[in-house]
Write a protein that holds these residues in place. Structure first.
Motif, PDB file in Angstrom:
ATOM      1  N   ALA A 233       0.855  -1.199   0.000  1.00  0.00           N
ATOM      2  CA  ALA A 233       0.000   0.000   0.000  1.00  0.00           C
ATOM      3  C   ALA A 233       0.883   1.238   0.000  1.00  0.00           C
ATOM      4  CB  ALA A 233      -0.903  -0.020   1.222  1.00  0.00           C
ATOM      5  N   PRO A 234       0.622   2.222  -0.872  1.00  0.00           N
ATOM      6  CA  PRO A 234       1.440   3.446  -0.886  1.00  0.00           C
ATOM      7  C   PRO A 234       1.091   4.324   0.313  1.00  0.00           C
ATOM      8  CG  PRO A 234      -0.334   3.634  -2.466  1.00  0.00           C
ATOM      9  CD  PRO A 234      -0.436   2.248  -1.901  1.00  0.00           C
ATOM     10  N   GLY A 235       2.037   5.112   0.725  1.00  0.00           N
ATOM     11  CA  GLY A 235       1.779   6.030   1.826  1.00  0.00           C
ATOM     12  C   GLY A 235       0.938   7.217   1.382  1.00  0.00           C
ATOM     13  N   ALA A 236       0.409   7.952   2.370  1.00  0.00           N
ATOM     14  CA  ALA A 236      -0.394   9.148   2.083  1.00  0.00           C
ATOM     15  C   ALA A 236       0.535  10.275   1.624  1.00  0.00           C
ATOM     16  CB  ALA A 236      -1.165   9.573   3.329  1.00  0.00           C
ATOM     17  N   ALA A 237       0.176  10.928   0.496  1.00  0.00           N
ATOM     18  CA  ALA A 237       1.032  11.973  -0.072  1.00  0.00           C
ATOM     19  C   ALA A 237       0.860  13.279   0.690  1.00  0.00           C
ATOM     20  CB  ALA A 237       0.684  12.173  -1.540  1.00  0.00           C
ATOM     21  N   TYR A 238       1.910  14.073   0.733  1.00  0.00           N
ATOM     22  CA  TYR A 238       1.852  15.416   1.326  1.00  0.00           C
ATOM     23  C   TYR A 238       2.708  16.334   0.471  1.00  0.00           C
ATOM     24  CZ  TYR A 238       6.498  14.494   3.254  1.00  0.00           C
ATOM     25  OH  TYR A 238       7.833  14.202   3.400  1.00  0.00           O
ATOM     26  N   SER A 239       2.357  17.618   0.496  1.00  0.00           N
ATOM     27  CA  SER A 239       3.116  18.635  -0.234  1.00  0.00           C
ATOM     28  C   SER A 239       2.686  19.996   0.325  1.00  0.00           C
ATOM     29  CB  SER A 239       2.826  18.565  -1.738  1.00  0.00           C
ATOM     30  OG  SER A 239       3.508  19.602  -2.409  1.00  0.00           O
ATOM     31  N   PHE A 240       3.592  20.727   0.922  1.00  0.00           N
ATOM     32  CA  PHE A 240       3.252  22.013   1.556  1.00  0.00           C
ATOM     33  C   PHE A 240       4.513  22.845   1.700  1.00  0.00           C
ATOM     34  CE2 PHE A 240       4.557  19.127   4.856  1.00  0.00           C
ATOM     35  CZ  PHE A 240       5.283  19.897   5.736  1.00  0.00           C
ATOM     36  N   LYS A 241       4.296  24.114   2.004  1.00  0.00           N
ATOM     37  CA  LYS A 241       5.392  25.032   2.263  1.00  0.00           C
ATOM     38  C   LYS A 241       5.614  25.258   3.754  1.00  0.00           C
ATOM     39  CE  LYS A 241       5.205  27.751  -2.018  1.00  0.00           C
ATOM     40  NZ  LYS A 241       5.009  29.108  -2.588  1.00  0.00           N
ATOM     41  N   TYR A 242       4.520  25.441   4.495  1.00  0.00           N
ATOM     42  CA  TYR A 242       4.638  25.747   5.931  1.00  0.00           C
ATOM     43  C   TYR A 242       4.036  24.650   6.814  1.00  0.00           C
ATOM     44  CZ  TYR A 242       5.864  30.372   4.190  1.00  0.00           C
ATOM     45  OH  TYR A 242       6.475  31.398   3.514  1.00  0.00           O
ATOM     46  N   PHE A 243       2.798  24.233   6.517  1.00  0.00           N
ATOM     47  CA  PHE A 243       2.178  23.155   7.287  1.00  0.00           C
ATOM     48  C   PHE A 243       1.040  22.563   6.465  1.00  0.00           C
ATOM     49  CE2 PHE A 243      -0.206  26.947   8.349  1.00  0.00           C
ATOM     50  CZ  PHE A 243      -1.523  26.540   8.347  1.00  0.00           C
ATOM     51  N   GLU A 244       0.680  21.352   6.849  1.00  0.00           N
ATOM     52  CA  GLU A 244      -0.404  20.663   6.151  1.00  0.00           C
ATOM     53  C   GLU A 244      -0.937  19.545   7.065  1.00  0.00           C
ATOM     54  OE1 GLU A 244      -1.349  18.181   2.028  1.00  0.00           O
ATOM     55  OE2 GLU A 244       0.733  18.616   2.617  1.00  0.00           O
ATOM     56  N   GLN A 245      -2.241  19.265   6.935  1.00  0.00           N
ATOM     57  CA  GLN A 245      -2.861  18.138   7.641  1.00  0.00           C
ATOM     58  C   GLN A 245      -3.066  16.997   6.658  1.00  0.00           C
ATOM     59  OE1 GLN A 245      -6.474  19.505   9.599  1.00  0.00           O
ATOM     60  NE2 GLN A 245      -5.386  19.832  11.534  1.00  0.00           N
ATOM     61  N   VAL A 246      -2.561  15.860   7.031  1.00  0.00           N
ATOM     62  CA  VAL A 246      -2.687  14.661   6.202  1.00  0.00           C
ATOM     63  C   VAL A 246      -3.579  13.678   6.952  1.00  0.00           C
ATOM     64  CG1 VAL A 246      -1.471  12.798   5.043  1.00  0.00           C
ATOM     65  CG2 VAL A 246      -0.397  15.064   5.243  1.00  0.00           C
ATOM     66  N   GLU A 247      -4.617  13.159   6.272  1.00  0.00           N
ATOM     67  CA  GLU A 247      -5.576  12.262   6.896  1.00  0.00           C
ATOM     68  C   GLU A 247      -5.633  10.942   6.151  1.00  0.00           C
ATOM     69  OE1 GLU A 247      -9.350  14.135   7.236  1.00  0.00           O
ATOM     70  OE2 GLU A 247      -8.563  15.983   8.137  1.00  0.00           O
ATOM     71  N   GLY A 248      -6.161   9.925   6.852  1.00  0.00           N
ATOM     72  CA  GLY A 248      -6.324   8.609   6.231  1.00  0.00           C
ATOM     73  C   GLY A 248      -6.985   7.651   7.219  1.00  0.00           C
ATOM     74  N   ASP A 249      -7.180   6.412   6.769  1.00  0.00           N
ATOM     75  CA  ASP A 249      -7.836   5.381   7.584  1.00  0.00           C
ATOM     76  C   ASP A 249      -6.916   4.175   7.688  1.00  0.00           C
ATOM     77  OD1 ASP A 249     -10.285   6.799   7.974  1.00  0.00           O
ATOM     78  OD2 ASP A 249     -10.849   6.319   5.905  1.00  0.00           O
ATOM     79  N   VAL A 250      -6.935   3.555   8.870  1.00  0.00           N
ATOM     80  CA  VAL A 250      -6.189   2.319   9.110  1.00  0.00           C
ATOM     81  C   VAL A 250      -7.099   1.362   9.866  1.00  0.00           C
ATOM     82  CG1 VAL A 250      -3.927   3.429   9.130  1.00  0.00           C
ATOM     83  CG2 VAL A 250      -5.232   3.264  11.257  1.00  0.00           C
ATOM     84  N   PHE A 251      -6.687   0.095   9.933  1.00  0.00           N
ATOM     85  CA  PHE A 251      -7.482  -0.943  10.596  1.00  0.00           C
ATOM     86  C   PHE A 251      -6.606  -1.628  11.643  1.00  0.00           C
ATOM     87  CE2 PHE A 251      -9.274  -0.326   6.410  1.00  0.00           C
ATOM     88  CZ  PHE A 251     -10.643  -0.272   6.657  1.00  0.00           C
ATOM     89  N   VAL A 252      -7.116  -1.658  12.872  1.00  0.00           N
ATOM     90  CA  VAL A 252      -6.416  -2.300  13.995  1.00  0.00           C
ATOM     91  C   VAL A 252      -7.064  -3.650  14.230  1.00  0.00           C
ATOM     92  CG1 VAL A 252      -5.794  -2.114  16.434  1.00  0.00           C
ATOM     93  CG2 VAL A 252      -5.878  -0.060  14.997  1.00  0.00           C
ATOM     94  N   PRO A 253      -6.321  -4.770  14.177  1.00  0.00           N
ATOM     95  CA  PRO A 253      -6.917  -6.097  14.362  1.00  0.00           C
ATOM     96  C   PRO A 253      -7.583  -6.231  15.734  1.00  0.00           C
ATOM     97  CG  PRO A 253      -4.685  -6.263  13.492  1.00  0.00           C
ATOM     98  CD  PRO A 253      -4.878  -4.840  13.893  1.00  0.00           C
ATOM     99  N   ALA A 254      -8.630  -7.023  15.781  1.00  0.00           N
ATOM    100  CA  ALA A 254      -9.331  -7.270  17.037  1.00  0.00           C
ATOM    101  C   ALA A 254      -8.440  -8.053  17.991  1.00  0.00           C
ATOM    102  CB  ALA A 254     -10.624  -8.037  16.763  1.00  0.00           C
ATOM    103  N   GLY A 255      -8.513  -7.728  19.244  1.00  0.00           N
ATOM    104  CA  GLY A 255      -7.703  -8.395  20.252  1.00  0.00           C
ATOM    105  C   GLY A 255      -6.361  -7.757  20.498  1.00  0.00           C
ATOM    106  N   LEU A 256      -5.993  -6.781  19.668  1.00  0.00           N
ATOM    107  CA  LEU A 256      -4.718  -6.102  19.829  1.00  0.00           C
ATOM    108  C   LEU A 256      -4.915  -4.848  20.678  1.00  0.00           C
ATOM    109  CD1 LEU A 256      -1.683  -5.942  18.992  1.00  0.00           C
ATOM    110  CD2 LEU A 256      -2.439  -4.444  17.130  1.00  0.00           C
ATOM    111  N   THR A 257      -4.060  -4.694  21.669  1.00  0.00           N
ATOM    112  CA  THR A 257      -4.109  -3.498  22.512  1.00  0.00           C
ATOM    113  C   THR A 257      -2.997  -2.562  22.070  1.00  0.00           C
ATOM    114  OG1 THR A 257      -4.938  -4.796  24.373  1.00  0.00           O
ATOM    115  CG2 THR A 257      -4.018  -2.635  24.874  1.00  0.00           C
ATOM    116  N   PRO A 258      -3.345  -1.440  21.385  1.00  0.00           N
ATOM    117  CA  PRO A 258      -2.304  -0.531  20.888  1.00  0.00           C
ATOM    118  C   PRO A 258      -1.551   0.134  22.036  1.00  0.00           C
ATOM    119  CG  PRO A 258      -4.390  -0.163  19.764  1.00  0.00           C
ATOM    120  CD  PRO A 258      -4.691  -1.024  20.945  1.00  0.00           C
ATOM    121  N   VAL A 259      -0.275   0.366  21.799  1.00  0.00           N
ATOM    122  CA  VAL A 259       0.570   1.015  22.801  1.00  0.00           C
ATOM    123  C   VAL A 259       1.225   2.265  22.232  1.00  0.00           C
ATOM    124  CG1 VAL A 259       2.594   0.748  24.288  1.00  0.00           C
ATOM    125  CG2 VAL A 259       1.010  -1.169  23.977  1.00  0.00           C
ATOM    126  N   ARG A 260       1.726   2.192  21.007  1.00  0.00           N
ATOM    127  CA  ARG A 260       2.467   3.305  20.428  1.00  0.00           C
ATOM    128  C   ARG A 260       2.239   3.353  18.926  1.00  0.00           C
ATOM    129  NH1 ARG A 260       6.488   6.150  22.546  1.00  0.00           N
ATOM    130  NH2 ARG A 260       6.631   4.641  24.264  1.00  0.00           N
TER     131      ARG A 260
END
Length: 297
Positions: A233-260
């Motif tokens: 899967a390609p990463g989310a593209a960004y292009s800016f001069k000073y700042f930009e907000q980049v958004e997207g969706d991901v899926f966390v498997p069931a039973g996994l407790t995220p830490v970082r």
């Protein structure tokens, strides 16, 4: 002659033979004098006069103290009875007036129905007031959140373009993870990228995420392809001069407790940049997002 003398002489048992002192004195009332008068030579029996002064005073003093005690006791008992009657009168509910006794059962039922309607109306009014108060408190909380967001934006701009702000290269300013309704495994991420080292220069590249968590007591690491559930899967593209907000969706498997969560920026030229955020920090609700503008992008 001897016969006449013997006939005229009183016999020894007649009253004439009694001495004058032994004859009862008959007192005749004289209206002219205003008091009883006795005939002359009559002896008046001595009248019973008042008792000696010492005996009368002693009897009078003997009865004065008991009488005073009885009078004080009677007055105290009367005062106590009056106090009891007054207190019971104050505590007792007032007797129904003549209007209440003159009401008919139908009128009493009508009054009762009016009172019930009034109570219901007051109850609805109280419920409306409580709801309005809750709405007002919620609106105030939203306004406070908006003010906090605006203050964060001001601080963000000051750090980014201020004259005294620290010059930095490509940086991940914030990361926010938000779960999707109806899909517990789906998460929407929003990252804010900044750079003010090369003003006017355009920063472009790709953004990817990596997740660390625990499942069944074991540490697991999920790459970008695992979170996107797409091989290569390609990463989310960004292009800016000073700042930009980049958004997207991901899926966390069931039973996994995220830490970082680790954000990796791969620019078109230059070295890659990685920055890690704890899961608690990324999912914190009070985290205010940076401005969604993309000036000069």
């Amino acid at each position: 002659m001897s016969d006449e003398t013997s006939q005229s002489a009183p016999s020894p048992g007649t009253p004439a033979d009694r001495p004058a002192t032994q004859r009862p004195a008959t007192a005749a009332a004289d209206p002219a004098l205003g008091h009883d008068s006795a005939p002359a030579g009559a002896t008046v029996p001595p009248s019973s006069g008042p008792p000696p002064s010492g005996a009368g005073d002693a009897g009078h003093h003997r009865w004065r103290i008991p009488a005073a005690v009885l009078l004080a006791a009677a007055l105290g008992f009367g005062a106590w009875g009056l106090w009891r009657s007054l207190s019971e009168t104050q505590d007792a509910p007032p007797p129904p007036g003549p209007e209440a006794s003159s009401l008919s059962p139908r009128q009493m039922q009508a009054d009762l129905e009016q009172l019930r309607q009034r109570v219901a109306t007051l109850g609805r009014s109280d419920a409306i007031s409580r709801q309005a108060n809750r709405d007002l408190q919620s609106a105030l909380a939203e306004r406070d959140e908006e003010i906090a967001g605006l203050r964060a934006d001001v601080a963000f701009y000051e750090r980014l373009v201020g004259a005294t702000g620290q010059r930095r290269g490509l940086t991940v300013h914030t990361l926010k993870m938000q779960s999707q309704d109806g899909a517990p495994s789906a998460w929407h991420f929003t990252t804010t990228l900044t750079q003010n080292l090369n003003r006017g220069a355009v920063s472009a590249g790709r953004l990817t995420l990596a997740l660390e968590g625990t499942r069944a007591g074991k540490l697991e690491k999920l790459a970008w392809a695992d979170l996107r559930q797409q091989p290569d899967a390609p990463g989310a593209a960004y292009s800016f001069k000073y700042f930009e907000q980049v958004e997207g969706d991901v899926f966390v498997p069931a039973g996994l407790t995220p830490v970082r969560v680790t954000v990796r920026l791969t620019p078109q030229s230059g070295a890659a940049v990685e920055q890690s955020f704890s899961w608690a920090e990324a999912t914190r609700d009070t985290l205010a997002p940076a401005p969604a503008a993309n000036p000069g992008g």
